[in-house]
Design a protein around this motif. Structure first.
Motif, PDB file in Angstrom:
ATOM      1  N   LEU A  72       8.342  -4.619 -20.533  1.00 59.87           N
ATOM      2  CA  LEU A  72       7.453  -3.713 -20.435  1.00 59.87           C
ATOM      3  C   LEU A  72       5.903  -4.382 -20.143  1.00 59.87           C
ATOM      4  CD1 LEU A  72       8.741  -1.445 -23.472  1.00 59.87           C
ATOM      5  CD2 LEU A  72       8.631  -0.804 -20.815  1.00 59.87           C
ATOM      6  N   ALA A  73       5.730  -5.375 -20.859  1.00 62.00           N
ATOM      7  CA  ALA A  73       4.515  -6.042 -20.778  1.00 62.00           C
ATOM      8  C   ALA A  73       4.174  -6.547 -19.602  1.00 62.00           C
ATOM      9  CB  ALA A  73       4.537  -7.138 -22.064  1.00 62.00           C
ATOM     10  N   SER A  74       5.287  -7.004 -18.698  1.00 64.71           N
ATOM     11  CA  SER A  74       5.260  -7.651 -17.558  1.00 64.71           C
ATOM     12  C   SER A  74       4.599  -6.633 -16.487  1.00 64.71           C
ATOM     13  CB  SER A  74       6.447  -7.977 -16.877  1.00 64.71           C
ATOM     14  OG  SER A  74       7.510  -7.345 -16.681  1.00 64.71           O
ATOM     15  N   ALA A  75       4.631  -5.198 -16.693  1.00 65.19           N
ATOM     16  CA  ALA A  75       4.231  -4.224 -15.884  1.00 65.19           C
ATOM     17  C   ALA A  75       2.834  -3.692 -16.283  1.00 65.19           C
ATOM     18  CB  ALA A  75       5.114  -2.973 -15.928  1.00 65.19           C
ATOM     19  N   CYS A  76       2.838  -3.708 -17.619  1.00 59.75           N
ATOM     20  CA  CYS A  76       1.233  -3.456 -18.135  1.00 59.75           C
ATOM     21  C   CYS A  76       1.144  -4.139 -19.442  1.00 59.75           C
ATOM     22  CB  CYS A  76       1.138  -1.881 -18.324  1.00 59.75           C
ATOM     23  SG  CYS A  76      -0.286  -1.505 -19.224  1.00 59.75           S
ATOM     24  N   GLY A  77       0.180  -4.851 -19.614  1.00 59.56           N
ATOM     25  CA  GLY A  77       0.266  -5.769 -20.992  1.00 59.56           C
ATOM     26  C   GLY A  77      -0.079  -5.038 -22.120  1.00 59.56           C
ATOM     27  N   SER A  78      -1.067  -3.874 -22.305  1.00 60.30           N
ATOM     28  CA  SER A  78      -1.288  -3.155 -22.921  1.00 60.30           C
ATOM     29  C   SER A  78      -0.170  -2.184 -23.625  1.00 60.30           C
ATOM     30  CB  SER A  78      -2.542  -2.154 -22.762  1.00 60.30           C
ATOM     31  OG  SER A  78      -3.733  -2.949 -22.638  1.00 60.30           O
ATOM     32  N   SER A  79       0.575  -1.605 -22.413  1.00 57.43           N
ATOM     33  CA  SER A  79       1.611  -0.633 -22.984  1.00 57.43           C
ATOM     34  C   SER A  79       2.843  -1.484 -23.556  1.00 57.43           C
ATOM     35  CB  SER A  79       2.030  -0.133 -21.672  1.00 57.43           C
ATOM     36  OG  SER A  79       1.411   0.845 -21.102  1.00 57.43           O
ATOM     37  N   GLY A  80       3.222  -2.989 -22.873  1.00 54.04           N
ATOM     38  CA  GLY A  80       4.077  -3.761 -23.677  1.00 54.04           C
ATOM     39  C   GLY A  80       3.712  -4.220 -25.049  1.00 54.04           C
ATOM     40  N   TRP A  81       2.405  -4.325 -25.031  1.00 49.78           N
ATOM     41  CA  TRP A  81       1.995  -4.808 -26.552  1.00 49.78           C
ATOM     42  C   TRP A  81       2.270  -3.766 -27.573  1.00 49.78           C
ATOM     43  CZ3 TRP A  81      -0.109  -9.453 -28.641  1.00 49.78           C
ATOM     44  CH2 TRP A  81      -0.713  -9.140 -29.861  1.00 49.78           C
ATOM     45  N   VAL A  82       1.798  -2.473 -27.212  1.00 51.32           N
ATOM     46  CA  VAL A  82       1.892  -1.547 -28.201  1.00 51.32           C
ATOM     47  C   VAL A  82       3.516  -1.104 -28.397  1.00 51.32           C
ATOM     48  CG1 VAL A  82       1.480   1.181 -28.397  1.00 51.32           C
ATOM     49  CG2 VAL A  82      -0.477  -0.279 -27.726  1.00 51.32           C
ATOM     50  N   ALA A  83       4.121  -1.029 -27.397  1.00 51.13           N
ATOM     51  CA  ALA A  83       5.767  -0.861 -27.460  1.00 51.13           C
ATOM     52  C   ALA A  83       6.409  -2.058 -28.384  1.00 51.13           C
ATOM     53  CB  ALA A  83       6.127  -1.092 -26.094  1.00 51.13           C
ATOM     54  N   ALA A  84       5.800  -3.294 -28.098  1.00 50.04           N
ATOM     55  CA  ALA A  84       6.350  -4.366 -29.243  1.00 50.04           C
ATOM     56  C   ALA A  84       6.014  -4.103 -30.618  1.00 50.04           C
ATOM     57  CB  ALA A  84       5.801  -5.747 -28.663  1.00 50.04           C
ATOM     58  N   VAL A  85       4.681  -3.999 -30.880  1.00 53.37           N
ATOM     59  CA  VAL A  85       4.175  -3.631 -32.169  1.00 53.37           C
ATOM     60  C   VAL A  85       4.898  -2.269 -33.069  1.00 53.37           C
ATOM     61  CG1 VAL A  85       2.230  -3.135 -33.659  1.00 53.37           C
ATOM     62  CG2 VAL A  85       2.088  -4.911 -31.841  1.00 53.37           C
ATOM     63  N   LEU A  86       4.734  -1.298 -31.969  1.00 55.78           N
ATOM     64  CA  LEU A  86       5.382  -0.161 -32.724  1.00 55.78           C
ATOM     65  C   LEU A  86       6.918  -0.339 -32.651  1.00 55.78           C
ATOM     66  CD1 LEU A  86       3.609   2.818 -30.965  1.00 55.78           C
ATOM     67  CD2 LEU A  86       2.881   1.837 -32.889  1.00 55.78           C
ATOM     68  N   GLY A  87       7.397  -0.841 -31.911  1.00 57.50           N
ATOM     69  CA  GLY A  87       8.883  -1.365 -31.859  1.00 57.50           C
ATOM     70  C   GLY A  87       9.509  -1.784 -32.990  1.00 57.50           C
ATOM     71  N   VAL A  88       8.578  -2.905 -33.529  1.00 56.81           N
ATOM     72  CA  VAL A  88       9.051  -3.684 -34.632  1.00 56.81           C
ATOM     73  C   VAL A  88       9.181  -2.638 -35.893  1.00 56.81           C
ATOM     74  CG1 VAL A  88       8.278  -5.653 -36.268  1.00 56.81           C
ATOM     75  CG2 VAL A  88       8.438  -6.079 -33.669  1.00 56.81           C
ATOM     76  N   SER A  89       8.269  -1.899 -36.073  1.00 52.30           N
ATOM     77  CA  SER A  89       8.013  -1.094 -37.307  1.00 52.30           C
ATOM     78  C   SER A  89       9.254  -0.443 -37.679  1.00 52.30           C
ATOM     79  CB  SER A  89       6.811   0.023 -37.170  1.00 52.30           C
ATOM     80  OG  SER A  89       5.590  -0.475 -36.835  1.00 52.30           O
ATOM     81  N   PRO A  90      10.199   0.189 -37.086  1.00 51.07           N
ATOM     82  CA  PRO A  90      11.363   0.470 -37.451  1.00 51.07           C
ATOM     83  C   PRO A  90      12.207  -0.316 -38.248  1.00 51.07           C
ATOM     84  CG  PRO A  90      11.272   1.473 -35.300  1.00 51.07           C
ATOM     85  CD  PRO A  90       9.943   0.458 -35.618  1.00 51.07           C
ATOM     86  N   TRP A  91      12.315  -1.501 -37.715  1.00 55.16           N
ATOM     87  CA  TRP A  91      12.753  -2.815 -38.434  1.00 55.16           C
ATOM     88  C   TRP A  91      12.433  -3.106 -39.891  1.00 55.16           C
ATOM     89  CZ3 TRP A  91      11.013  -7.223 -40.253  1.00 55.16           C
ATOM     90  CH2 TRP A  91      11.927  -8.340 -40.638  1.00 55.16           C
ATOM     91  N   ASN A  92      10.919  -3.105 -39.751  1.00 56.58           N
ATOM     92  CA  ASN A  92      10.140  -3.134 -41.228  1.00 56.58           C
ATOM     93  C   ASN A  92      10.492  -1.964 -42.025  1.00 56.58           C
ATOM     94  OD1 ASN A  92       6.807  -3.868 -42.188  1.00 56.58           O
ATOM     95  ND2 ASN A  92       8.707  -4.219 -43.266  1.00 56.58           N
ATOM     96  N   LEU A  93      10.545  -0.590 -41.408  1.00 57.91           N
ATOM     97  CA  LEU A  93      10.959   0.330 -42.441  1.00 57.91           C
ATOM     98  C   LEU A  93      12.279   0.277 -43.045  1.00 57.91           C
ATOM     99  CD1 LEU A  93      10.199   3.072 -43.619  1.00 57.91           C
ATOM    100  CD2 LEU A  93      10.653   4.226 -41.549  1.00 57.91           C
ATOM    101  N   ALA A  94      13.126  -0.376 -42.490  1.00 60.95           N
ATOM    102  CA  ALA A  94      14.612  -0.476 -42.839  1.00 60.95           C
ATOM    103  C   ALA A  94      14.535  -1.314 -43.953  1.00 60.95           C
ATOM    104  CB  ALA A  94      15.512  -0.979 -41.691  1.00 60.95           C
ATOM    105  N   LEU A  95      13.715  -2.023 -44.429  1.00 55.31           N
ATOM    106  CA  LEU A  95      13.473  -2.934 -45.479  1.00 55.31           C
ATOM    107  C   LEU A  95      13.179  -2.148 -46.753  1.00 55.31           C
ATOM    108  CD1 LEU A  95      12.047  -6.050 -44.091  1.00 55.31           C
ATOM    109  CD2 LEU A  95      14.370  -5.400 -44.028  1.00 55.31           C
TER     110      LEU A  95
END
Length: 401
Positions: A72-95
């Motif tokens: 995702l970041a290879s296509a649009c850096g900002s979109s990939g960055w947001v996706a990575a940050v928001l995408g980690v949050s479900p893992w954190n919530l699972a704790l």
């Protein structure tokens, strides 16, 4: 590492890349990713990769998540960055305590959670929970989030006694539009403000529990994925996105250089013969820069994914993940970011004046990797010192009688 479900997510992410490339410039101008992009990324199943199976997630291997984020970041850096940050949050919530997970996912699983983990807030214990206040910066994607994960120190009688992460619904905080940046312009990494909000105890997660990998959420989510240290999984997600940006910049550079011709200068005797200039694809310096960038990007990725695979294997075997394992991963994670930045620097230096134009993908990716480098997870000197000190201490201990 992949099964049919995760392979389907990766295929859907690949199909989305041309659309994100077309939107990249508009994303920058808007200073946040368009809701259409967030919806498109959600539709790929990306945000379910690290979500627990009991909530319809895939509990995928972290390397699969990093692969998708980098794409995702290879296509649009900002979109990939947001996706990575928001995408980690479900893992954190699972704790978190299962009750907190139920509150967020009970009415729907694709709920965006933003985060700002810096301990810039204060949490005062009160009956049944905490009274939270503070201001948090750099909350990427917060304009689209419905919950926030916020770091704070626990204060008793004016003194810090603990620290942790606090889960707060969007109705209990406000966002200030302050994001005007050089790189990652489209991430909407704005400020979050909380004023004396009550947070129930089950929506608080102690830093000590996270560091020890002994969290309340493991009572209901006992998979290997949730036994990986936060400081390893989260920071690697940051670098995965940055390596993805470097890949995007590398691709854009190749496309630019493949047809670029050096302009003939006044006084060049060959001009009289119709000479128009040398092709950059034949230029030895250009070829060397391409090879340097390629090897730096590949090395960063191999170390990043290799280390997380080793750590996942330890977690799957229910073996302890010690300080040296964590420091080795962090050493290579910050080095991976350095490699990605070095690769883009070498390419940008020889991109020519046209690369300075606002519509140039090369300059956008160059700015984005530098923007990502500024993240707190990418402090190489501190990590290198910690790693080296641990190595020397291990040798010294081994030589003790």
């Amino acid at each position: 590492m992949t099964d049919d479900a995760t392979a389907a997510v990766l295929a859907a992410v690949g199909d989305l890349l041309p659309t994100l490339r077309k939107r990249a410039q508009d994303t920058e101008l808007a200073r946040r990713i368009p809701i259409e992009s967030l919806e498109d990324i959600t539709a790929t199943g990306f945000f379910g990769l690290l979500r627990p199976r009991r909530y319809g997630g895939l509990e995928a291997h972290p390397a699969v998540f990093y692969t998708a984020a980098a794409e995702l970041a290879s296509a649009c850096g900002s979109s990939g960055w947001v996706a990575a940050v928001l995408g980690v949050s479900p893992w954190n919530l699972a704790l978190f305590d299962g009750r907190a997970q139920d509150e967020v996912w009970g009415s729907g699983v694709d709920v965006p959670l933003c985060s700002s983990y810096a301990m810039t807030g204060t949490a005062v214990p009160v009956d049944g929970g905490y009274r939270l206040s503070g201001t948090w910066g750099f909350a990427s994607g917060c304009d689209h989030a419905r919950w926030a994960l916020l770091g704070a120190r626990v204060i008793v009688d004016g003194e810090p006694v603990d620290s942790g992460t606090f889960l707060v619904p969007a109705g209990d905080y406000r966002v200030s539009d302050v994001w005007h940046s050089v790189g990652l312009r489209g991430t909407g990494s704005n400020d979050i403000h909380v004023d004396e909000v009550f947070v129930p105890a089950h929506r608080a997660l102690s830093s000590d529990a996270v560091t020890a990998c002994r969290t309340p959420g493991q009572q209901v989510n006992d998979g290997a994925l949730y036994r990986i240290p936060f400081g390893c999984l989260h920071t690697s997600a940051i670098t995965a996105a940055i390596v993805g940006m470097a890949r995007g910049g590398y691709r854009a550079y190749l496309e630019q250089q493949s047809g670029r011709v050096r302009a003939a200068l006044p006084g060049d005797a060959r001009k009289d013969t119709g000479y128009r200039g040398d092709r950059f694809r034949d230029d030895s310096a250009t070829l060397e820069r391409i090879a340097f960038a390629a090897t730096e990007i590949d090395a960063a990725w191999r170390q990043l994914t290799g280390n997380i695979e080793d750590m996942y294997a330890l977690a799957a075997a229910d073996r302890p993940i010690g300080p040296r394992d964590r420091l080795r991963l962090r050493r290579d994670q910050v080095r991976g970011t350095e490699r990605a930045v070095a690769a883009m620097d070498r390419l940008f230096e020889s991109s020519g004046g046209r690369a300075l134009r606002p519509d140039s993908a090369v300059q956008r990716f160059w700015r984005d990797v530098h923007g990502g480098r500024a993240h707190a997870a990418n402090d190489p000197e501190r990590v290198y010192r910690m790693f080296a000190a641990a190595e020397l201490a291990a040798v010294s201990q081994a030589h003790q009688p």
